[in-house]
Structures are given as C-alpha cells and as structure tokens.
Design a protein around this motif. Structure first.
Motif, PDB file in Angstrom:
ATOM      1  N   PRO A   1       0.916  -1.208  -0.115  1.00 18.50           N
ATOM      2  CA  PRO A   1       0.168   0.090  -0.125  1.00 18.50           C
ATOM      3  C   PRO A   1       0.765   1.234   0.029  1.00 18.50           C
TER       4      PRO A   1
ATOM      5  N   ASP B   1      -3.607   4.510  -0.675  1.00 20.63           N
ATOM      6  CA  ASP B   1      -4.127   3.219  -0.643  1.00 20.63           C
ATOM      7  C   ASP B   1      -4.438   3.030   1.043  1.00 20.63           C
TER       8      ASP B   1
ATOM      9  N   ALA C   1      -1.675   2.292   3.809  1.00 21.28           N
ATOM     10  CA  ALA C   1      -0.497   3.079   3.590  1.00 21.28           C
ATOM     11  C   ALA C   1      -0.159   3.784   4.788  1.00 21.28           C
TER      12      ALA C   1
END
Lengths: 492, 196
Positions: free
Chosen positions: A28, A294, A297
């Motif tokens: 991510p 994402d 993340a």
C-alpha cells in the motif's frame, strides 16, 4: 567539463529502477509515493533520485542565471514544450502597457523575453491575456494537472499540489537542471498527513485553516516532509480554497502539500485552455480517479485537527508560525512553546512595535493588501467584494487589490467587482506579485502596518521596516472598512 | 561545470545567534534584480547591516571587526522561506564557505550544496558551545573536516555531521548535478516520450 563516472559512485546496488517497475509493487502506498515513484528515471543507492518533471514554470527573477548556464555549457532546453514562462515578480501593477520605468526590473523582464525567444519557451509576457502570477496561471490555463510533477524557481510552487500532484519550489541551479535535462536530483522527503474534519465556523475560510495549522506546528514543523491534506473539511473546499492551503505548505517548512483529486478537481479542469478535451479528458479522469492513498499506507507523521476549533486567524510576528486567533492575546514570553525562542520572539515583537500579552483586535492598520499567489483568485476577490459592497474604506487606509492574473482581472470586471471596489475606495490594479515581496514599486512604508492576504510576514518583506499582519481576504476586507484589526464575525 | 573544491577548512567564525533567519533577511527581494550570480555579497543581510541611509549599523555582527572568518554560525531553522538561490550566492560571495546551524530549511540546504557552500548541522548543545566559545574568544579557529565529517574546536571537542555521500563526492571534487544528469539523457528521453 567534469563528469561523474561509475567508479566514483558510492555503491553500486539497486541500480536502474524505473517508474514502471516501482508502480507495480503491491505494497500500500501514499498518493505522494505513487506519483514520486512513477517519475523516478534513475534511483541508485547513495544518490538522490533523478526525478522526471512534467511541467516547469519559470519567471524573470530566478531564471536568467539558469539560461546563462545553458549557454556556457552549450546545451539546449531539453523539451521546451514542458516549460512555460511569465513575468510576475518584478512587474509594475499600473500602466503595464508602458515600458517598465525601473531600469533593473525592465532589464530583467527583457532578459526573460530574449531567453524565451532564444530557447523556444512559451512566454506570457506583460499585456498577454494569460499573463499573471505563475502559480495562478498554471491552474487557470489547465497546465496544472493531477498526477504530475511540477517545479518552479519559487517556493510557493506548492500551490499546484491542490490538484493531486507533486509540486515544489527549487533554486536556480535546479531550474538549470530542469531546462537542460527535464529532471531534478532530489532526495525523497518523508510523508506527513494533516487531516482536518468538521464544519468550519462563520467567517472562517481556507486561509484561516492553514494559518491555524502553521501556528500549531511552527514555521519549521514540517521541514523534511511532504504533506497530504485530507479530511472532510478539505474535501468540502473549492479548488481555489484548496490552492490557498497548499500554497502555504512551505511556510511550515514542507517542500510541498497535495490533496487527492476528486470531482471538484475534475470539474475545475474540464474545458480549460490547455487541458485535454473530450474523450482524452474522460480517459484521463479514469486514470486520475486512481490517484488516492491506498488503504493501509503509512505516513511518517499524522496530525489531526477539528475544524470547529479554527477561528479567523492573524499573525503578530515575523514568521508565519507566529499566528493567533484574531480574538486572542499575543503570547507572553512565559507562554512560548519553546523557551529557546525567547530572543527571536522579543526581536520580532520589537520589530512589529507590539507588546507581549496584548491584543491585536482594534489595532489600527495603514495598508490593506489583497493579492499574491495565496489569495488573488476570483473567489478571493468575490469574497472581498461581497463584504465591502455598498461600504466605504476607512479614511487614512490605503487599499490595494492586485488580481492574480489578467484572466482574474477580466473576470472581476465582467462581474462588476471593479465598480464595487471603486465605490469603496479600493484600487484595483494589474496583475503581479506586487506588495507580497515588494520587488516593484508597491511597498509598504517603514513602520506602517499592513494587513495582507499574502503568505509571509518576514521583516521587510513588504518594504524596508514594513509591518505585516497575515490574514484571510475576509479579515483584510473587514479591516479595510473599519481601519482596524476586526473580527469579521462582528460584521457578517 | 566544475566548482570550487571543498576538503577541509580551518577558520574563525562569525556568530549570528538568531533563529528562523529567512532568506528575505539574507538578501531582501529588492536586491534580486541582477541577472548574474556575482555581487550579491554587497547586500548580504542588507537591512540588518545598514540603516535606511545606507550607513553600517554598528551593532550588527558583520560590522563588528571583532569577528571575521569563512564560517557563519547561526540559530536554528536557518534559510527558511523563499527558495531564492541568491541567498546562497550572497553568503558565498561575501566570503563564507560554511554555515553552521542546528537546523536548516530544505531548499536553502540544497541551494547551498549546489554552490560549494557547506551547510553543517550540529546539535543544539554543540551549537551553543560554538557560540559561547566564539563569544569568549573571537579568534577561536574552527575546523570543518569534510572527509571525516567533523566539526572540531580548538580544545579538541568535536561533533560529527551528516552529509549525503553523493553530495560529498560533488563537493570534494567540485562536480555539479547537471554533469550527472546529462549522462542520463538517453534514459530521460524514453521517459519524456512515454509521459507525453
């Protein structure tokens, strides 16, 4: 000419990663990482990344030495279509159709003309319908798009980040790098998220949000970071309001700030002069919709604020971190966040002619400056016009309204804002950076107080010994009417 | 294009114990109208150094003959604000080759490194020690050893500083970034085509 050879490189591992391979990893990622990694031409251990630049803006003040460098090296501009020039920092805001009176300024603008002609760079010169402050014309012409990397020899390049791109200011040596190679060598900054949620109170606009954040984390609080602004307060802002926020990222030390693009972004871009049109635009929107951070993340730092705690803000000192709610008192030495700042704090208040612990509310102002890449877009001028319609400026106050671009100026006239300003005793002038940095004739005299919608209150910024209060266009308009620092909530 | 090489420097220092010195103070905007890199040293710290009539202000350190040298020692967050590279040019043109502080703004740091001006970041404690030492004995010599990445005072006390290995090679050999980037031209061309 010396060249770095392979032998001299610090280490030889992890060579030649390209954007393609980097963006295929499944880990991510933050939006910042996605855009950055997709633009890395070369990453080598121990080396800064060679970062490809999609869009380069230049102006008359930080480019002449870069063009000279190209000449000395015998190098052309790598891809002139990726660079756009305008004259803004140094230009007069009156009688732009006449030759510039001041010799050095005139020479600098003429040098820009010669350089652009010689190297094939598009220039929006004085008198051109697209001329204006570099960070205002990029977005309004559709040159600034999501997912790009954008640089300019000006620290407020961060403004463009409002469209979901990586935009940051560079020095003249780096301007030369970009002209020569369309790349800059950069170390990747750390990532910070600043999230703001909730409904903004009456009289509170985006300028107040960013002045509030900077007052919380200080003028160096985000040095070494690239900021992503998030949260529903940010989401609910217009593009122009988002630009004001990203614009001032540098004032807390961040290289830049960005906001993930959304419907608001796409609607703003649609139909603009140089933006892709029709099917090409629709296809790009599909790509741009992927420009988000994402889930999962991580950021190196996350700060969260409640919009309800933000009030109209004003600065009292000589860096943008020295801000307070307009109804608050200036801190005393004992109340300082960091006691080691005592010397700077005292020096700053001496310069400003203010007492620790005193209130700014009711303090007389001499000048009102509505302009700069922070707050000179059409929405800013509308805010001001709405506030002053049918009213008069206070006597003894001088009010300058400097539109951010020729297009903003034309639009203001089309909407009749010029008539409102004229009736109020405000002076609507021609576009440029003007009294934000006082490179042209628009200077605040020594010792005078100016409430300004610009971005910096440094000593002498608006003219030698001038004293600046940074505030929103609403607060500036309110002060123009009353002649004093005023809580805008008392007027609306 | 090659620049001046930096290996080690031993010099006296000029203390400027102020925090958050922005680049507008280093070189005010009204002096940014030149189109070459030279001559900015004349207006270094202009409004702190001279009064409204252009007379030197006796209380400013650059006008105080007690202090001289090629090292400028300043408070934390040096070089914040405007990206003007003219700030680095002005400091260099005046004759400084090193700026010591406990914290530098990013853009200034990059601009300095691109102009053979070495920004040396030390701890708050060591910065204080340097300032105290220089105040007590203005002829104190400070050594900046780039190879060892150390700041060394006359009494032998020292502190290490960080510098990126690539920038160290550039400074030591007088290389600049464009030489390196030009060597990547073919790879960049591919990128330019793919991203158009």
């Amino acid at each position: 000419m010396t060249k770095l050879t392979l032998v001299e490189r610090p280490t030889q591992t992890s060579e030649v990663e390209t954007g393609e391979t980097l963006s295929m990893s499944h880990e991510p990622k933050t939006l910042f990482d996605k855009i950055w990694d997709a633009h890395v031409v070369k990453r080598s251990e121990g080396y800064p990344d060679a970062l490809f630049i999609d869009r380069h803006f230049i102006h008359e003040v930080t480019s002449p030495q870069a063009f000279d460098g190209l000449r000395k090296r015998g190098v052309k501009v790598f891809n002139p279509s990726r660079t756009t020039a305008t004259a803004d920092h140094n230009v007069p805001t009156k009688d732009q159709h006449l030759p510039i009176k001041e010799a050095l300024s005139r020479f600098q603008v003429e040098t820009l003309r010669k350089n652009c002609a010689e190297f094939g760079v598009e220039l929006y010169d004085l008198g051109h319908p697209f001329q204006g402050i570099v960070h205002i014309i990029g977005p309004e012409l559709g040159l600034t798009l999501p997912g790009m990397t954008i640089v300019c020899g000006d620290s407020h390049t961060s403004t463009h980040g409002a469209f979901g791109n990586i935009a940051f200011g560079i020095g003249t040596s780096e301007v030369e790098q970009v002209l020569a190679t369309q790349c800059v060598l950069q170390y990747k900054p750390k990532r910070m998220k600043i999230e703001i949620n909730g409904k903004l109170g009456k009289g509170v606009v985006s300028k107040d949000i960013i002045l509030y954040v900077i007052s919380k984390i200080s003028a160096s609080g985000a040095t070494g970071y690239f900021v992503e602004y998030a949260g529903d307060t940010i989401r609910n802002l217009s593009m122009e309001a988002r630009m004001t926020i990203c614009n001032m990222s540098i004032e807390m030390g961040a290289r830049g700030g960005l906001i993930a693009p959304d419907e608001t972004t796409f609607n703003y871009i649609k139909g603009r002069k140089f933006a892709p049109q029709g099917e090409a635009f629709d296809a790009l929107v599909k790509k741009w919709e992927q420009l988000t951070t994402d889930k999962g993340a991580t950021y190196d730092k996350v700060l969260t604020y409640d919009a309800a705690d933000i009030a109209p803000m004003i600065t009292y000192g000589t860096n943008p971190g020295m801000g307070i709610k307009i109804t608050d008192r200036i801190p005393t030495v004992a109340e300082l966040r960091d006691i080691s700042e005592q010397t700077s704090f005292t020096k700053s208040l001496d310069y400003m002619g203010l007492e620790p612990g005193s209130q700014l509310l009711g303090k007389s102002v001499d000048y009102v400056f509505i302009g700069s890449c922070t707050n000179a877009r059409i929405e800013d001028l509308r805010l001001v016009a709405n506030m002053v319609k049918g009213k008069q400026k206070a006597s003894g106050v001088e009010v300058w309204v400097i539109p951010g671009s020729k297009q903003v100026e034309e639009q203001a006239k089309k909407e009749g804002l010029d008539k409102i300003f004229e009736a109020a005793g405000f002076e609507l002038r021609e576009p440029g950076c003007s009294a934000c940095l006082g490179m042209n004739e628009d200077k605040v005299p020594a010792g005078k107080y100016c409430i300004s919608t610009s971005n910096r209150n440094f000593e002498g910024r608006q003219g030698p010994k001038s004293r600046t209060f940074l505030a929103s266009p609403l607060s500036a308009a309110a002060a123009a009417i009353t002649g004093k620092v005023t809580d805008v909530r008392d007027l609306v | 294009m090659s620049k001046e090489k930096f290996i080690t420097l031993t010099s006296q220092a000029v203390p400027l114990s102020i925090e958050n010195i922005d680049t507008d103070q280093v070189i005010p905007a009204r002096f940014l109208k030149a189109t070459t890199r030279e001559g900015f040293g004349e207006n270094l710290f202009r409004d702190w150094r001279y009064d409204g009539e252009g007379k030197p202000k006796s209380d400013f350190v650059l006008n105080d003959k007690t202090y001289s040298g090629k090292i400028l020692v300043a408070g934390k967050n040096f070089g914040c604000g405007s990206s003007r590279e003219h700030a680095a040019w002005a400091i260099y043109d005046y004759g400084f080759r090193v700026v010591i502080s406990s914290f530098f703004a990013d853009i200034f740091k990059g601009n300095a490194l691109n102009n053979a001006l070495l920004p040396v970041q030390v701890s708050d404690v060591f910065l204080k020690k340097i300032l105290t030492t220089v105040a007590q004995k203005p002829t104190t010599e400070i050594t900046i050893d780039l190879q060892q990445q150390k700041v060394i005072l006359e009494d032998g006390s020292n502190e290490s500083f960080e510098i990126n290995p690539y920038k160290k090679i550039c400074l030591t050999n007088g290389y600049d970034d464009i030489d390196y980037l030009l060597s990547l031209r073919d790879e960049i061309k591919v990128f330019d085509t793919v991203n158009s």
